[in-house]
Design a protein around this motif. Structure first.
Motif, PDB file in Angstrom:
ATOM      1  N   GLU A  89      44.351  13.178  48.952  1.00  0.00           N
ATOM      2  CA  GLU A  89      44.726  12.048  49.810  1.00  0.00           C
ATOM      3  C   GLU A  89      46.195  12.108  50.240  1.00  0.00           C
ATOM      4  O   GLU A  89      46.607  11.385  51.153  1.00  0.00           O
ATOM      5  CB  GLU A  89      44.470  10.722  49.093  1.00  0.00           C
ATOM      6  N   ASP A  90      46.981  12.945  49.595  1.00  0.00           N
ATOM      7  CA  ASP A  90      48.391  13.117  49.987  1.00  0.00           C
ATOM      8  C   ASP A  90      48.564  14.131  51.107  1.00  0.00           C
ATOM      9  O   ASP A  90      49.684  14.340  51.595  1.00  0.00           O
ATOM     10  CB  ASP A  90      49.216  13.554  48.772  1.00  0.00           C
ATOM     11  N   THR A  91      47.491  14.788  51.510  1.00  0.00           N
ATOM     12  CA  THR A  91      47.565  15.777  52.584  1.00  0.00           C
ATOM     13  C   THR A  91      47.990  15.113  53.886  1.00  0.00           C
ATOM     14  O   THR A  91      47.380  14.144  54.332  1.00  0.00           O
ATOM     15  CB  THR A  91      46.206  16.470  52.767  1.00  0.00           C
ATOM     16  N   ALA A  92      49.063  15.637  54.475  1.00  0.00           N
ATOM     17  CA  ALA A  92      49.609  15.060  55.707  1.00  0.00           C
ATOM     18  C   ALA A  92      50.812  15.888  56.156  1.00  0.00           C
ATOM     19  O   ALA A  92      51.289  16.755  55.418  1.00  0.00           O
ATOM     20  CB  ALA A  92      50.049  13.612  55.479  1.00  0.00           C
ATOM     21  N   VAL A  93      51.289  15.586  57.347  1.00  0.00           N
ATOM     22  CA  VAL A  93      52.596  16.058  57.777  1.00  0.00           C
ATOM     23  C   VAL A  93      53.628  15.053  57.278  1.00  0.00           C
ATOM     24  O   VAL A  93      53.490  13.846  57.513  1.00  0.00           O
ATOM     25  CB  VAL A  93      52.669  16.178  59.311  1.00  0.00           C
ATOM     26  N   TYR A  94      54.610  15.554  56.569  1.00  0.00           N
ATOM     27  CA  TYR A  94      55.652  14.703  56.012  1.00  0.00           C
ATOM     28  C   TYR A  94      56.889  14.783  56.906  1.00  0.00           C
ATOM     29  O   TYR A  94      57.368  15.879  57.219  1.00  0.00           O
ATOM     30  CB  TYR A  94      55.976  15.125  54.589  1.00  0.00           C
ATOM     31  N   LEU A  95      57.389  13.604  57.283  1.00  0.00           N
ATOM     32  CA  LEU A  95      58.522  13.522  58.198  1.00  0.00           C
ATOM     33  C   LEU A  95      59.643  12.707  57.571  1.00  0.00           C
ATOM     34  O   LEU A  95      59.387  11.692  56.916  1.00  0.00           O
ATOM     35  CB  LEU A  95      58.109  12.849  59.507  1.00  0.00           C
ATOM     36  N   CYS A  96      60.863  13.154  57.795  1.00  0.00           N
ATOM     37  CA  CYS A  96      61.995  12.353  57.356  1.00  0.00           C
ATOM     38  C   CYS A  96      62.595  11.634  58.559  1.00  0.00           C
ATOM     39  O   CYS A  96      62.428  12.065  59.707  1.00  0.00           O
ATOM     40  CB  CYS A  96      63.050  13.180  56.646  1.00  0.00           C
ATOM     41  N   ALA A  97      63.268  10.531  58.269  1.00  0.00           N
ATOM     42  CA  ALA A  97      63.799   9.691  59.331  1.00  0.00           C
ATOM     43  C   ALA A  97      65.125   9.094  58.893  1.00  0.00           C
ATOM     44  O   ALA A  97      65.367   8.897  57.696  1.00  0.00           O
ATOM     45  CB  ALA A  97      62.815   8.589  59.683  1.00  0.00           C
ATOM     46  N   ALA A  98      65.967   8.793  59.859  1.00  0.00           N
ATOM     47  CA  ALA A  98      67.263   8.180  59.594  1.00  0.00           C
ATOM     48  C   ALA A  98      67.423   6.953  60.477  1.00  0.00           C
ATOM     49  O   ALA A  98      67.034   6.969  61.653  1.00  0.00           O
ATOM     50  CB  ALA A  98      68.388   9.174  59.861  1.00  0.00           C
ATOM     51  N   GLY A  99      67.987   5.904  59.907  1.00  0.00           N
ATOM     52  CA  GLY A  99      68.155   4.664  60.660  1.00  0.00           C
ATOM     53  C   GLY A  99      69.295   3.834  60.131  1.00  0.00           C
ATOM     54  O   GLY A  99      70.091   4.293  59.316  1.00  0.00           O
ATOM     55  N   VAL A 100      69.356   2.594  60.592  1.00  0.00           N
ATOM     56  CA  VAL A 100      70.470   1.712  60.258  1.00  0.00           C
ATOM     57  C   VAL A 100      70.110   0.681  59.213  1.00  0.00           C
ATOM     58  O   VAL A 100      70.924  -0.183  58.882  1.00  0.00           O
ATOM     59  CB  VAL A 100      71.023   1.031  61.527  1.00  0.00           C
ATOM     60  N   MET A 101      68.892   0.760  58.690  1.00  0.00           N
ATOM     61  CA  MET A 101      68.503  -0.126  57.608  1.00  0.00           C
ATOM     62  C   MET A 101      67.318   0.480  56.876  1.00  0.00           C
ATOM     63  O   MET A 101      66.605   1.335  57.418  1.00  0.00           O
ATOM     64  CB  MET A 101      68.133  -1.513  58.138  1.00  0.00           C
ATOM     65  N   THR A 102      67.133   0.046  55.641  1.00  0.00           N
ATOM     66  CA  THR A 102      65.982   0.492  54.864  1.00  0.00           C
ATOM     67  C   THR A 102      64.763  -0.295  55.299  1.00  0.00           C
ATOM     68  O   THR A 102      64.796  -1.519  55.367  1.00  0.00           O
ATOM     69  CB  THR A 102      66.231   0.271  53.365  1.00  0.00           C
ATOM     70  N   SER A 103      63.698   0.413  55.596  1.00  0.00           N
ATOM     71  CA  SER A 103      62.502  -0.269  56.063  1.00  0.00           C
ATOM     72  C   SER A 103      61.288   0.603  55.855  1.00  0.00           C
ATOM     73  O   SER A 103      61.398   1.831  55.796  1.00  0.00           O
ATOM     74  CB  SER A 103      62.639  -0.606  57.552  1.00  0.00           C
ATOM     75  N   ASP A 104      60.114  -0.052  55.790  1.00  0.00           N
ATOM     76  CA  ASP A 104      58.863   0.694  55.747  1.00  0.00           C
ATOM     77  C   ASP A 104      58.232   0.776  57.135  1.00  0.00           C
ATOM     78  O   ASP A 104      57.102   1.236  57.272  1.00  0.00           O
ATOM     79  CB  ASP A 104      57.891   0.061  54.748  1.00  0.00           C
ATOM     80  N   ARG A 105      58.962   0.299  58.144  1.00  0.00           N
ATOM     81  CA  ARG A 105      58.444   0.331  59.509  1.00  0.00           C
ATOM     82  C   ARG A 105      59.032   1.516  60.271  1.00  0.00           C
ATOM     83  O   ARG A 105      60.246   1.636  60.391  1.00  0.00           O
ATOM     84  CB  ARG A 105      58.770  -0.972  60.225  1.00  0.00           C
ATOM     85  N   PRO A 106      58.193   2.375  60.819  1.00  0.00           N
ATOM     86  CA  PRO A 106      58.705   3.565  61.521  1.00  0.00           C
ATOM     87  C   PRO A 106      59.637   3.233  62.682  1.00  0.00           C
ATOM     88  O   PRO A 106      60.591   3.973  62.935  1.00  0.00           O
ATOM     89  CB  PRO A 106      57.428   4.254  62.019  1.00  0.00           C
ATOM     90  N   ASN A 107      59.385   2.134  63.372  1.00  0.00           N
ATOM     91  CA  ASN A 107      60.167   1.859  64.584  1.00  0.00           C
ATOM     92  C   ASN A 107      61.597   1.429  64.280  1.00  0.00           C
ATOM     93  O   ASN A 107      62.403   1.278  65.206  1.00  0.00           O
ATOM     94  CB  ASN A 107      59.460   0.823  65.464  1.00  0.00           C
ATOM     95  N   VAL A 108      61.919   1.259  63.013  1.00  0.00           N
ATOM     96  CA  VAL A 108      63.304   0.930  62.639  1.00  0.00           C
ATOM     97  C   VAL A 108      64.186   2.174  62.644  1.00  0.00           C
ATOM     98  O   VAL A 108      65.397   2.078  62.816  1.00  0.00           O
ATOM     99  CB  VAL A 108      63.323   0.249  61.255  1.00  0.00           C
TER     100      VAL A 108
END
Length: 122
Positions: A89-108
């Motif tokens: 179930e962990d199979t996926a493409v893993y992506l890292c992201a950088a933003g201006v706040m900690t969030s679980d929302r990708p659009n942040v």
């Protein structure tokens, strides 16, 4: 502009471990709040973990809590995700992201890497 490059994905059997990395250029990891997401075929992008470097506060999704650990190396300007007790179930493409706040929302998050494939076989 900050540039993120993931590496370290691969294939592993269920119960195994993998570590993926996110190298940052054009900025330093401590300039940003950073996160890990994953996306499986046909599914929405899913939050995995996030970190605030100023106090090293980390947040994990319930599905990975206790199995995955996010960390960073300021000298290498790199963030890591150590993944243990992996399941299919962990199979996926893993992506890292950088933003201006900690969030679980990708659009942040304003900056994204291209992703690295993690495949877990049963």
């Amino acid at each position: 502009q900050v540039h993120l490059v993931e590496s370290g994905g691969g294939s592993v059997q269920a119960g195994g471990s993998l570590s993926v990395s996110c190298a940052v250029s054009g900025g330093t990891i401590t300039d940003y709040y950073m996160g890990w997401f994953r996306q499986a075929p046909g599914k929405e992008r899913e939050f995995v973990a996030a970190v605030a470097w100023n106090n090293y506060r980390t947040v994990y999704s319930d599905s990975v809590k206790g199995r995955f650990t996010v960390s960073g190396d300021n000298a290498k300007n790199t963030m890591y995700l150590q993944m243990n007790s992996l399941s299919p179930e962990d199979t996926a493409v893993y992506l890292c992201a950088a933003g201006v706040m900690t969030s679980d929302r990708p659009n942040v998050y304003g900056f994204w890497g291209q992703g690295t494939q993690v495949t877990v076989s049963s």
